[in-house]
Design a protein around this motif. Structure first.
Motif, short mmCIF file in Angstrom:
data_model
loop_
_atom_site.label_atom_id
_atom_site.label_comp_id
_atom_site.label_asym_id
_atom_site.label_seq_id
_atom_site.Cartn_x
_atom_site.Cartn_y
_atom_site.Cartn_z
N ILE A 59 0.83 -1.21 0.00
CA ILE A 59 0.00 0.00 0.00
C ILE A 59 0.86 1.25 0.00
N GLU A 60 2.11 1.15 0.42
CA GLU A 60 3.00 2.31 0.45
C GLU A 60 3.39 2.78 -0.94
N ARG A 61 3.10 1.99 -1.97
CA ARG A 61 3.49 2.36 -3.33
C ARG A 61 2.41 3.19 -4.04
N ALA A 62 1.54 3.78 -3.27
CA ALA A 62 0.59 4.80 -3.73
C ALA A 62 -0.09 4.44 -5.05
N GLY A 63 0.18 5.19 -6.12
CA GLY A 63 -0.51 4.99 -7.39
C GLY A 63 -0.36 3.60 -7.95
N GLU A 64 0.80 3.00 -7.75
CA GLU A 64 1.04 1.64 -8.24
C GLU A 64 0.08 0.66 -7.55
N TYR A 65 -0.15 0.87 -6.26
CA TYR A 65 -1.07 0.02 -5.49
C TYR A 65 -2.49 0.16 -6.03
N ALA A 66 -2.92 1.38 -6.24
CA ALA A 66 -4.28 1.62 -6.74
C ALA A 66 -4.48 0.98 -8.11
N ALA A 67 -3.49 1.08 -8.98
CA ALA A 67 -3.59 0.48 -10.31
C ALA A 67 -3.67 -1.04 -10.20
N TYR A 68 -2.93 -1.60 -9.25
CA TYR A 68 -2.97 -3.05 -9.08
C TYR A 68 -4.35 -3.51 -8.62
N LEU A 69 -4.97 -2.77 -7.71
CA LEU A 69 -6.30 -3.16 -7.24
C LEU A 69 -7.29 -3.22 -8.39
N LYS A 70 -7.15 -2.32 -9.34
CA LYS A 70 -8.04 -2.34 -10.51
C LYS A 70 -7.82 -3.62 -11.32
N ARG A 71 -6.56 -3.99 -11.51
CA ARG A 71 -6.25 -5.21 -12.27
C ARG A 71 -6.74 -6.45 -11.53
N ALA A 93 -9.60 -9.29 -12.69
CA ALA A 93 -9.35 -10.73 -12.71
C ALA A 93 -10.40 -11.49 -11.90
N ALA A 94 -10.85 -10.88 -10.79
CA ALA A 94 -11.82 -11.54 -9.92
C ALA A 94 -13.26 -11.29 -10.35
N GLY A 95 -13.48 -10.35 -11.26
CA GLY A 95 -14.82 -10.04 -11.72
C GLY A 95 -15.62 -9.18 -10.77
N ILE A 96 -14.93 -8.38 -9.94
CA ILE A 96 -15.63 -7.48 -9.03
C ILE A 96 -14.92 -6.13 -9.04
N GLU A 97 -15.60 -5.11 -8.56
CA GLU A 97 -14.98 -3.80 -8.40
C GLU A 97 -14.53 -3.66 -6.95
N ILE A 98 -13.28 -3.34 -6.77
CA ILE A 98 -12.73 -3.24 -5.42
C ILE A 98 -12.85 -1.80 -4.93
N LYS A 99 -13.76 -1.59 -3.98
CA LYS A 99 -13.97 -0.26 -3.41
C LYS A 99 -13.66 -0.21 -1.92
N THR A 100 -13.64 -1.39 -1.26
CA THR A 100 -13.41 -1.45 0.18
C THR A 100 -12.41 -2.56 0.48
N PHE A 101 -11.94 -2.57 1.73
CA PHE A 101 -11.02 -3.64 2.14
C PHE A 101 -11.71 -5.00 2.08
N ASP A 102 -12.99 -5.04 2.40
CA ASP A 102 -13.72 -6.30 2.28
C ASP A 102 -13.80 -6.75 0.82
N ASP A 103 -13.94 -5.80 -0.11
CA ASP A 103 -13.91 -6.15 -1.53
C ASP A 103 -12.56 -6.77 -1.90
N LEU A 104 -11.49 -6.18 -1.39
CA LEU A 104 -10.16 -6.73 -1.66
C LEU A 104 -10.06 -8.16 -1.16
N LYS A 105 -10.52 -8.39 0.05
CA LYS A 105 -10.45 -9.74 0.61
C LYS A 105 -11.28 -10.72 -0.22
N ARG A 106 -12.43 -10.26 -0.70
CA ARG A 106 -13.27 -11.13 -1.53
C ARG A 106 -12.59 -11.44 -2.86
N ALA A 107 -11.92 -10.46 -3.44
CA ALA A 107 -11.19 -10.70 -4.70
C ALA A 107 -10.06 -11.70 -4.51
N ILE A 108 -9.33 -11.55 -3.41
CA ILE A 108 -8.26 -12.50 -3.12
C ILE A 108 -8.82 -13.91 -2.97
N SER A 109 -9.92 -14.04 -2.24
CA SER A 109 -10.53 -15.36 -2.03
C SER A 109 -10.95 -16.00 -3.36
#
Length: 474
Positions: A192-204, A208-224
């Protein structure tokens, strides 16, 4: 005086060690449960034009030695002709007495190219001609190098946002009987310390997971979601590159606020970074327990120390070093927190600093639990430590503080298809060390038990530990 790199005696100083290696360890298959080779190159059955390409391309072990020997960067990562680069490497290698790369290089020349001589400035042309002639043979491809090495399974290093395209294609290819499975390395989701690079990765990752990541719970769901896909492809392990194993707990509300800053491309504070990484690691540890995966934690490294060369060449080019910061209290607190929340998954701890070995051995013994033998592991001597001295130290410490017979053994941690003789090197060190203990009267010459221990560490323990669909070897 022993003969140089003698096939019988190399690294074996006792008759017991020789018997253990030649009768029990030498013929065992290989499970390479952590490496960095490309699944695309395996599927495409990559060929190599020259020994320079297969030996020096991307090998920062060799690059570091060439720089230390005063070789100009043009002959290392630059545009010098392949033959000239190889000559510079041969000249460098002859100075590297005592360095494991000297021994690995000659093992690789013996095992893959049948060369029993010594590579130096004078023999470079001879080796160049021999190796390149072999590489030109029809069956001298990366798949054949894997087969010749008696490899049964390879875990590559993969991001959850990857498509896993090449793993799917390899699995569907009936002409290749070696399993190639993903191992999850979600480091980009951690940074997360890599600022813009981190945000771009979350989009990618979201795509891949078929969801939009807007919250930390969304991130966890994408990882799962992506972990479940990897599991179906045979994944049974993760891997994390950490500065150290941190533990800085925070409330869900605090983590969500930190995540929002990262998603917006804003810079977080160091304290916020540690809180986020702790929360992320606690989550994925629970995922590994859910899936039955092993969690591998690599730490103790300071990366990209030379800013000038990092700007020119990027990461993984030979400018990393050992860190002397690995707080035992935070490691223990993290393992305890995981244990109390989701339950500890199988966990392998690797520190790049050899002084951390006994710390790791004693901390991990606080969390061992049935029914898994050696549920927590002190990982194989890693990177700057995968030489005879480092291996002996790691094995001795584990034997002193734990149960050596449950150890899952060696891995290549390599980007080269010629690195499999490192397993032979490790097995010789293992058998040599146990042989010395037996002949010193520290353990009986019970070869039925000793042979079982050696076979298990060489192969069987890894099959059992990770749960790979492979036969055990008696």
């Amino acid at each position: 005086m022993k003969r140089f790199m003698d096939d019988k005696d190399f690294l074996l100083s006792t008759p017991t060690g020789e018997k253990l290696f030649h009768e029990y360890a030498e013929g065992m298959p290989i499970v390479d449960y952590h490496c960095h080779i490309s699944p695309q190159e395996i599927f495409e059955n990559k060929r190599f034009e020259t020994i320079t390409e297969v030996w020096l391309g991307g090998d920062h072990y060799k690059w570091r030695l060439m720089r230390a020997s005063g070789v100009d960067e043009r002959y290392i990562t630059g545009d010098a002709p392949a033959r000239e680069k190889f000559q510079k490497w041969a000249e460098t290698l002859s100075r590297c007495v005592g360095n494991p790369v000297y021994e690995w290089s000659h093992l690789e020349l013996k095992r893959f190219f049948g060369y029993d001589g010594v590579l130096n400035a004078q023999t470079a042309q001879e080796v160049w001609d021999l190796a390149n002639a072999k590489l030109a043979e029809d069956d001298f491809t990366c798949r054949e190098l894997i087969r010749r090495s008696n490899v049964r399974l390879i875990c590559t290093t993969d991001d959850p946002a990857d498509s896993f395209e090449w793993h799917k294609k390899i699995a569907a290819d009936p002409t290749f009987d070696v399993q190639v499975v993903p191992a999850m390395r979600p480091d980009a989701a951690l940074r997360i310390e890599r600022a813009g690079e981190y945000a771009a990765y979350l989009k990618r990752l979201g795509e891949a997971a078929g969801i939009e990541i807007k919250t930390f719970d969304d991130l966890k769901r994408a990882i799962s979601i992506r972990y479940d896909v990897a599991h179906e492809l045979g994944c049974r392990a993760s891997d994390h590159a950490l500065d150290y194993v941190m533990y800085e707990p925070a409330t869900p509300e605090e983590i969500e606020a930190i995540f929002e800053k990262g998603l917006a491309g804003e810079q977080v504070s160091e304290h916020e970074m540690l809180q986020y990484k702790t929360a992320f690691m606690l989550f994925v540890a629970g995922e590994y327990e859910r899936l039955g995966w092993a969690m591998q934690l690599h730490f103790g490294c300071i990366r990209d120390n030379n800013a000038t060369m990092f700007a020119k060449l990027g990461p993984d080019t030979g400018y990393d070093s050992i860190s002397n910061y690995a707080p035992a209290d935070q490691l223990a607190a993290f393992l305890n927190a995981v244990n109390e929340t989701s339950g500890l998954p199988k966990t392998i701890l690797y520190s790049l600093n050899p002084y951390d070995t006994y710390m790791i051995d004693t901390v991990m013994q606080c969390f061992q639990q049935a029914p898994v033998a050696g549920k927590l592991q002190n990982g194989s001597a890693w990177w700057f430590n995968d030489h005879e001295t480092g291996m002996r130290q790691q094995l001795t410490a584990l034997a002193n503080e734990g149960v050596l017979g449950t150890f899952v053994g060696m891995l290549t941690d390599s980007r080269s298809f010629l690195s499999y003789p490192r397993h032979e090197y490790f097995r010789r060190v293992l058998c040599g060390l146990i042989g010395e203990w037996v002949e010193a009267g520290k353990y009986p010459a019970d070869f039925e038990t000793l042979g079982s221990i050696v076979r298990d560490i060489s192969y069987n323990n890894a099959v059992r530990y990770f749960g790979f669909d492979l036969p055990l070897e008696a």
